[in-house]
Design a protein around this motif. Structure first.
Motif, mmCIF file in Angstrom:
data_model
loop_
_atom_site.group_PDB
_atom_site.id
_atom_site.type_symbol
_atom_site.label_atom_id
_atom_site.label_comp_id
_atom_site.label_asym_id
_atom_site.label_seq_id
_atom_site.Cartn_x
_atom_site.Cartn_y
_atom_site.Cartn_z
ATOM 1 N N UNK A 168 0.821 -1.209 0.000
ATOM 2 C CA UNK A 168 0.000 0.000 0.000
ATOM 3 C C UNK A 168 0.859 1.266 0.000
ATOM 4 N N UNK A 169 1.978 1.225 0.717
ATOM 5 C CA UNK A 169 2.836 2.404 0.845
ATOM 6 C C UNK A 169 3.765 2.595 -0.356
ATOM 7 N N UNK A 170 4.253 1.500 -0.920
ATOM 8 C CA UNK A 170 5.326 1.583 -1.918
ATOM 9 C C UNK A 170 4.851 1.602 -3.359
ATOM 10 N N UNK A 171 3.709 0.987 -3.643
ATOM 11 C CA UNK A 171 3.243 0.878 -5.035
ATOM 12 C C UNK A 171 2.495 2.153 -5.423
ATOM 13 N N UNK A 172 2.856 2.787 -6.526
ATOM 14 C CA UNK A 172 2.170 4.016 -6.952
ATOM 15 C C UNK A 172 0.663 3.806 -7.103
ATOM 16 N N UNK A 173 -0.090 4.828 -6.773
ATOM 17 C CA UNK A 173 -1.556 4.742 -6.746
ATOM 18 C C UNK A 173 -2.176 4.205 -8.038
ATOM 19 N N UNK A 174 -1.689 4.586 -9.221
ATOM 20 C CA UNK A 174 -2.335 4.082 -10.448
ATOM 21 C C UNK A 174 -2.277 2.561 -10.602
ATOM 22 N N UNK A 175 -1.361 1.914 -9.862
ATOM 23 C CA UNK A 175 -1.194 0.465 -9.990
ATOM 24 C C UNK A 175 -1.795 -0.306 -8.815
ATOM 25 N N UNK A 176 -2.388 0.391 -7.855
ATOM 26 C CA UNK A 176 -2.853 -0.269 -6.638
ATOM 27 C C UNK A 176 -3.960 -1.298 -6.898
ATOM 28 N N UNK A 177 -4.866 -0.983 -7.813
ATOM 29 C CA UNK A 177 -6.009 -1.890 -8.018
ATOM 30 C C UNK A 177 -5.563 -3.280 -8.459
ATOM 31 N N UNK A 178 -4.586 -3.340 -9.368
ATOM 32 C CA UNK A 178 -4.168 -4.628 -9.916
ATOM 33 C C UNK A 178 -2.880 -5.163 -9.284
#
Length: 214
Positions: A168-178
């Motif tokens: 949740x902290x490290x992955x950029x928001x646009x990629x969070x869903x997948x």
């Protein structure tokens, strides 16, 4: 523990994952939110392929809480006896089906707290349902994500909760869903447990794992 990768490297990793597979899908077969919930609950300590074989006939006749209750625990047990812990899982599916029927009008709730209150439904199961059915950017950490997160440096953590927070902290928001699907598939088919297939890995140059294979 492997060092955490810089943000720029993690962003590049997920950019490559997205380019290779823009819409990653979970591999558990389901036809609605209820069958997804049941399938994920059954998948604990079992393979997706094994669950799919067991539920192929089951979901044709019991794809709602009411139909599952009408089927009954004994018949349900017969359908899923090839899955580990099948007796306990059958009891939980009947119990959760009764709660859904009596308290939620036969519908699966979209709240993590409500989902986790159901028998046999933990945080990982709830996160999978929230992500796959409602598109929430929730991170369901299984053994594959735990391994990949730590091995690559994408989301290092000493336990499942720490890895979930790191994703949740490290992955950029646009990629969070997948994110969790990309990581699961990468761990299942490339970054495997015993001998990762580093030679075929599209993020090899960015991965922090030191003992890379050829």
């Amino acid at each position: 523990m492997t060092r955490a990768l810089p943000y720029s490297a993690i962003a590049e990793i997920f950019s490559r994952f997205e380019a290779a597979e823009p819409e990653p899908k979970g591999e558990l077969h389901h036809v609605n939110a209820y069958t997804l919930l049941v399938a994920v609950a059954l998948s604990a300590q079992a393979t997706d392929a094994g669950v799919n074989r067991a539920t192929a006939g089951l979901f044709e006749i019991a794809d709602t809480p009411r139909k599952m209750l009408d089927l009954g625990e004994e018949a349900l047990t017969a359908h899923i006896k090839s899955i580990g812990l099948y007796r306990n899982k059958a009891r939980n599916v009947i119990k959760l089906s009764r709660i859904l029927e009596e308290d939620y009008g036969g519908e699966v709730p979209s709240s993590r707290a409500a989902l986790q209150s159901l028998p046999g439904v933990g945080r990982k199961t709830a996160n999978v349902v929230l992500n796959m059915w409602w598109g929430h950017p929730s991170q369901a950490v299984d053994t594959h994500i735990f391994r990949v997160g730590n091995r690559t440096g994408i989301a290092p953590g000493k336990d499942v909760a720490a890895v979930e927070r790191a994703v949740e902290d490290n992955v950029p928001a646009p990629y969070q869903r997948h994110a969790h699907h990309w990581l699961i598939l990468h761990g299942r088919y490339v970054c495997v447990a015993r001998k990762p297939k580093c030679g075929a890995c599209l993020i090899r140059d960015l991965c922090a794992y030191e003992d890379k294979t050829e």
